[in-house]
Design a protein around this motif. Sequence first.
Motif, PDB file in Angstrom:
ATOM      1  N   ARG A  28       0.845  -1.198   0.000  1.00 61.75           N
ATOM      2  CA  ARG A  28       0.000   0.000   0.000  1.00 61.75           C
ATOM      3  C   ARG A  28       0.880   1.247   0.000  1.00 61.75           C
ATOM      4  O   ARG A  28       2.006   1.237   0.478  1.00 61.75           O
ATOM      5  CB  ARG A  28      -0.913  -0.029   1.221  1.00 61.75           C
ATOM      6  N   THR A  29       0.348   2.310  -0.531  1.00 60.29           N
ATOM      7  CA  THR A  29       1.123   3.548  -0.633  1.00 60.29           C
ATOM      8  C   THR A  29       1.247   4.215   0.734  1.00 60.29           C
ATOM      9  O   THR A  29       0.456   3.952   1.656  1.00 60.29           O
ATOM     10  CB  THR A  29       0.452   4.535  -1.593  1.00 60.29           C
ATOM     11  N   ARG A  30       2.232   5.122   0.854  1.00 53.70           N
ATOM     12  CA  ARG A  30       2.405   5.828   2.120  1.00 53.70           C
ATOM     13  C   ARG A  30       1.164   6.640   2.452  1.00 53.70           C
ATOM     14  O   ARG A  30       0.754   6.712   3.622  1.00 53.70           O
ATOM     15  CB  ARG A  30       3.639   6.734   2.058  1.00 53.70           C
ATOM     16  N   ALA A  31       0.543   7.228   1.458  1.00 45.93           N
ATOM     17  CA  ALA A  31      -0.656   8.047   1.718  1.00 45.93           C
ATOM     18  C   ALA A  31      -1.773   7.199   2.316  1.00 45.93           C
ATOM     19  O   ALA A  31      -2.437   7.603   3.282  1.00 45.93           O
ATOM     20  CB  ALA A  31      -1.120   8.704   0.419  1.00 45.93           C
ATOM     21  N   HIS A  32      -1.990   5.988   1.737  1.00 44.77           N
ATOM     22  CA  HIS A  32      -3.038   5.117   2.276  1.00 44.77           C
ATOM     23  C   HIS A  32      -2.704   4.672   3.690  1.00 44.77           C
ATOM     24  O   HIS A  32      -3.575   4.634   4.573  1.00 44.77           O
ATOM     25  CB  HIS A  32      -3.201   3.894   1.373  1.00 44.77           C
ATOM     26  N   LEU A  33      -1.441   4.319   3.917  1.00 44.15           N
ATOM     27  CA  LEU A  33      -1.035   3.867   5.242  1.00 44.15           C
ATOM     28  C   LEU A  33      -1.202   4.984   6.272  1.00 44.15           C
ATOM     29  O   LEU A  33      -1.729   4.763   7.371  1.00 44.15           O
ATOM     30  CB  LEU A  33       0.432   3.412   5.203  1.00 44.15           C
ATOM     31  N   GLU A  34      -0.750   6.184   5.914  1.00 45.18           N
ATOM     32  CA  GLU A  34      -0.842   7.292   6.850  1.00 45.18           C
ATOM     33  C   GLU A  34      -2.300   7.629   7.151  1.00 45.18           C
ATOM     34  O   GLU A  34      -2.662   7.911   8.302  1.00 45.18           O
ATOM     35  CB  GLU A  34      -0.106   8.507   6.275  1.00 45.18           C
ATOM     36  N   GLN A  35      -3.130   7.545   6.123  1.00 44.92           N
ATOM     37  CA  GLN A  35      -4.559   7.829   6.323  1.00 44.92           C
ATOM     38  C   GLN A  35      -5.167   6.826   7.304  1.00 44.92           C
ATOM     39  O   GLN A  35      -5.914   7.204   8.217  1.00 44.92           O
ATOM     40  CB  GLN A  35      -5.279   7.761   4.979  1.00 44.92           C
ATOM     41  N   GLU A  36      -4.840   5.541   7.145  1.00 43.93           N
ATOM     42  CA  GLU A  36      -5.399   4.527   8.045  1.00 43.93           C
ATOM     43  C   GLU A  36      -4.875   4.694   9.463  1.00 43.93           C
ATOM     44  O   GLU A  36      -5.634   4.603  10.436  1.00 43.93           O
ATOM     45  CB  GLU A  36      -5.076   3.129   7.522  1.00 43.93           C
ATOM     46  N   VAL A  37      -3.564   4.927   9.590  1.00 46.47           N
ATOM     47  CA  VAL A  37      -2.976   5.062  10.920  1.00 46.47           C
ATOM     48  C   VAL A  37      -3.552   6.277  11.640  1.00 46.47           C
ATOM     49  O   VAL A  37      -3.932   6.200  12.820  1.00 46.47           O
ATOM     50  CB  VAL A  37      -1.433   5.161  10.818  1.00 46.47           C
ATOM     51  N   LEU A  38      -3.640   7.407  10.957  1.00 48.97           N
ATOM     52  CA  LEU A  38      -4.184   8.614  11.591  1.00 48.97           C
ATOM     53  C   LEU A  38      -5.649   8.443  11.963  1.00 48.97           C
ATOM     54  O   LEU A  38      -6.100   8.951  13.004  1.00 48.97           O
ATOM     55  CB  LEU A  38      -3.998   9.818  10.665  1.00 48.97           C
ATOM     56  N   ALA A  39      -6.388   7.719  11.139  1.00 46.87           N
ATOM     57  CA  ALA A  39      -7.792   7.453  11.471  1.00 46.87           C
ATOM     58  C   ALA A  39      -7.890   6.579  12.717  1.00 46.87           C
ATOM     59  O   ALA A  39      -8.732   6.821  13.604  1.00 46.87           O
ATOM     60  CB  ALA A  39      -8.488   6.777  10.291  1.00 46.87           C
ATOM     61  N   ALA A  40      -7.041   5.546  12.807  1.00 44.96           N
ATOM     62  CA  ALA A  40      -7.047   4.674  13.986  1.00 44.96           C
ATOM     63  C   ALA A  40      -6.654   5.451  15.235  1.00 44.96           C
ATOM     64  O   ALA A  40      -7.241   5.269  16.311  1.00 44.96           O
ATOM     65  CB  ALA A  40      -6.093   3.500  13.765  1.00 44.96           C
ATOM     66  N   VAL A  41      -5.665   6.331  15.111  1.00 42.11           N
ATOM     67  CA  VAL A  41      -5.247   7.164  16.242  1.00 42.11           C
ATOM     68  C   VAL A  41      -6.388   8.091  16.653  1.00 42.11           C
ATOM     69  O   VAL A  41      -6.641   8.310  17.847  1.00 42.11           O
ATOM     70  CB  VAL A  41      -3.987   7.970  15.858  1.00 42.11           C
ATOM     71  N   GLY A  42      -7.088   8.615  15.659  1.00 40.44           N
ATOM     72  CA  GLY A  42      -8.184   9.538  15.960  1.00 40.44           C
ATOM     73  C   GLY A  42      -9.317   8.878  16.725  1.00 40.44           C
ATOM     74  O   GLY A  42     -10.012   9.532  17.522  1.00 40.44           O
ATOM     75  N   ARG A  43      -9.520   7.563  16.507  1.00 37.18           N
ATOM     76  CA  ARG A  43     -10.611   6.866  17.206  1.00 37.18           C
ATOM     77  C   ARG A  43     -10.228   6.449  18.627  1.00 37.18           C
ATOM     78  O   ARG A  43     -11.097   6.116  19.429  1.00 37.18           O
ATOM     79  CB  ARG A  43     -11.020   5.622  16.409  1.00 37.18           C
TER      80      ARG A  43
END
Length: 998
Positions: free
Chosen positions: A619-634
């Motif tokens: 997966r691309t860095r953008a997709h990974l960062e988006q998922e990680v930041l979303a998980a952190v946000g929850r």
Amino acid sequence: MTAPGRRSSTFTRLLRHGFTDPSAAERLLESEQLAPIKADPVLLEALGTTADPDLALLGLVRLVEAQGGHTAERELLDTLVAAKPLRDRLLGVLGASAALADHLARHPADWQELVTYEPQDLHPGVTEFERGLAQADDPVSLRVAYRRCLLSIAARDVCGTTDLAQTAAELADLATATLRAALTIACAAAPGDAALCRLAVIAMGKCGGHELNYVSDVDVIFVAEAVDAADEGKAIQAATRLAAHMMRICSETTVEGSIWPVDANLRPEGRNGPLVRTLSSHLAYYQRWAKTWEFQALLKARPVAGDLDLGAEYVATLAPLVWHAAERENFVADVQKMRRRVVENIPVAEVDRELKLGPGGLRDVEFAVQLLQLVHGRADSSLRSGTTLDALKALAAGGYVGRADAVQLDDSYRFLRLMEHRIQLFRLRRTHLVPEDSADLRRIGRSLGLRVDPVAELKREWKRHRAVVRRLHEKLFYRPLLDAVAQLATGEARLSADAARERLVALGYADPAAALRHLEALASGVSRKAAIQRTLLPVLLGWFADSAEPDAGLLNFRKVSDALGKTPWYLRLLRDEGAAAENLARVLSAGRLAPDLLMRAPEAVALLGDGDGGGLEPRTRAHLEQEVLAAVGRATGGEQAVTAARGVRRRELFRTAAADIVASYGTEETPVVADQGALVDQVGGAVSDLTAATLAGTLRAVVRDGWGDTLPTRFAVIAMGRFGGHELGYGSDADVLFVHEPREGVDEHEASRAANAVVAEMRRLLQIPSADPPLLIDADLRPEGKTGPLVRSLKSYEAYYRRWSLVWESQALLRAEFVAGDEDLGRRFIELVDPLRYPAEGLGEDAVREIRRLKARMESERMPRGADPTLHSKLGRGGLSDVEWTVQLFQLRHGWDEPGLRTTRTREALAAACAAELVSGEDAAILDEAWVLATRVRNAVMLVRGRAGDTFPSDGREVAAVGRYLGYGPGHVGDMLDDYRRTTRRARAVVDELFYGA
């Protein structure tokens, strides 16, 4: 008279009886030769039952024409009408074989060989065939007599008087009689040679196995001894002359054609070895030099001609070696590799028509049966038959093969062999290719009893039987292992515990008792889960055996199945998605890292499918960062947030490792990725992107937990080292610099305290013991190294680099790249260090000398004590350090002038140096190859051992697993180490020239 435009009644009858050219057939029936019997309905009925009525009728007319007189013609026709056995035999042969029709036309009296129909004629053996060849005293008469005997075999075959096994045995017996007759002729031509030696002819292959084709090479081995006081050397020379003459008699083409080639290439050393050896010479070779396939070939050894006592002694002497061949290291792998090599050598255009060697062909059955014979024949003498079908029957009777599987395989093997016989019989030519012409296919189909739509039915049946063989030939070896531990129907034979252990040892399992316990736990019972496992395991066991760690593969599969066995999608995924099961087998048996990652969250097995699980594409860095930041946000707190981020990292590390393993091992559907550099780039890029996303998520969690939305200071993370170069391995630390810049109105001390608190908390959270692998942050490349502050402001960096910067720091900054935090601050930091890493006009000579001095010091001081410098992937000769320092020297000297060199990536910079003609294409390729190989070794060591390392493992199984990852088969660890040394030695020579100026 037939009305114009209407077909005659004869024309219609001919069509109804299977003629494809009724007009030509009608003319032949009206010919003078057949006038006496043309009105007899028996003739047309008999022709209609043949494989090719048109061919049979033409052959009959030619035979009648060749009789040479009215009396002889009348005798043939009267016998044909009156004697049904002759009619069926003669017309059956004429309708199936143009070659035998030609023989009868040349030797018109030979039809009388088919008249006799006594019980003793139904199943002739060697004695009867020797009698048939007795009058032959030269190669030409031997060929005529051979074809005459072959005529009777073919007649019984096409009429169904003999089945496949009987026909093949008769052909082998005829070959035996022919070899004896040829040897007799050779001895008669050189009585002096015959008097000097005892010569035995050992049949091999299908002739030795008593299952010969119509047209096949007859494989032989010659063994000889001196007679009485004769000189051994002279006796062997005499035997060699006799053997060579015998071979020529059978193989050479005369006016009567040839019989078949006699092939002695299965002898020790093949065509490069002596044609004839003594028994002691044979024994010495097989004891010391023989390969696994040579013992496999000896399964079919049978004395057939010459001195039969000497032949029997040869077989008895070598038999113990044959039945201990399964104890050889990598035995099963060697046999399977040989089979794969055979398939790979088939021309692409022919593979789908190849009846013998192609997938699902005859050789698959024969290899599978021989493999089982070699494994179990040592303890069970009932399995020691050279005949495939007899051996298969014995294997089933002993429980070594499931009875249902054996029945299906027997049926398919017989069908495929019958096809082969009919194809060869037509022209008496050696071929295993199914013809493409519809007329040929029609004749073959009709000869096999397919009469409604012969072509379509033949293709359908062939496809069905080939599929059966493909499905069963590998499972044949593994399925009885499950039956040995599962509940079977009463009276069903099963593999004994000893036999099961014997088979597992042959497969490479180090602890067969534990393997049987795992199989019992997985496959016992009557549940749906156990039933699916029994279907999957035969295939999985084969894939595990194809790895360096089959025990670990099976154990890991049990652990995953125990964790997910009650999950409805797990077994369905493995059963229904083609790639998932093989991908899982490869991953579970390739080492410790990937299984450890999977065991911590077994649901990640879904990634191995080819459906909606995400697959193995990085997966691309953008997709990974988006998922990680979303998980952190929850998440509700810092620790929970970073736990979520580390969970994503664990899953993506597994995805990357699994993709790497599958690409390196290859699967049945996907070949091994040939571009090793692309694999290295994929792993390095994926792990680096994942590390960047994890740091971004951790930074967001720490800031939010301690300061809300805004930190008192701008903060950025700068990747360094392999992290900045997008070249991280599975076990690499994250080399970083931390930079901050106080926001307006914030005190510098307060900003510094906040920045340091962020770094401390990030490091703590990423190393908290948990089910997820830790991410170690290494900031030792910062100004002043370990003694300097962890975090500096941008101004502090600027002041330090302007006043105190050393050359090694400029070199380290070549890898600097912003990865997380304040993007504008990161950009300004990169702008700050660009003049340091790409100095105007390049490095001065003093700086170049300093870099060379540092490199030499590192080589002498940092190499671990006792390490082999030729095998250390990082600091060793021609390793990562050598290549990287050479490339970085180019960047420091020429980066100011060559934009392509301004990259953090080693391979990109090397390619740019080549494009700028700073290094030759050949030297660049040598350095690139060494760098890629050394990186692959480091990745392999981490995958196999589960911990990082820069040298090849010392444990035998571990280094073998590294070899499998690098593309080396079982038993080729030495080749791997030799190749590594050769590659890095060449690279070091280039480094000496380019870096040190030697």
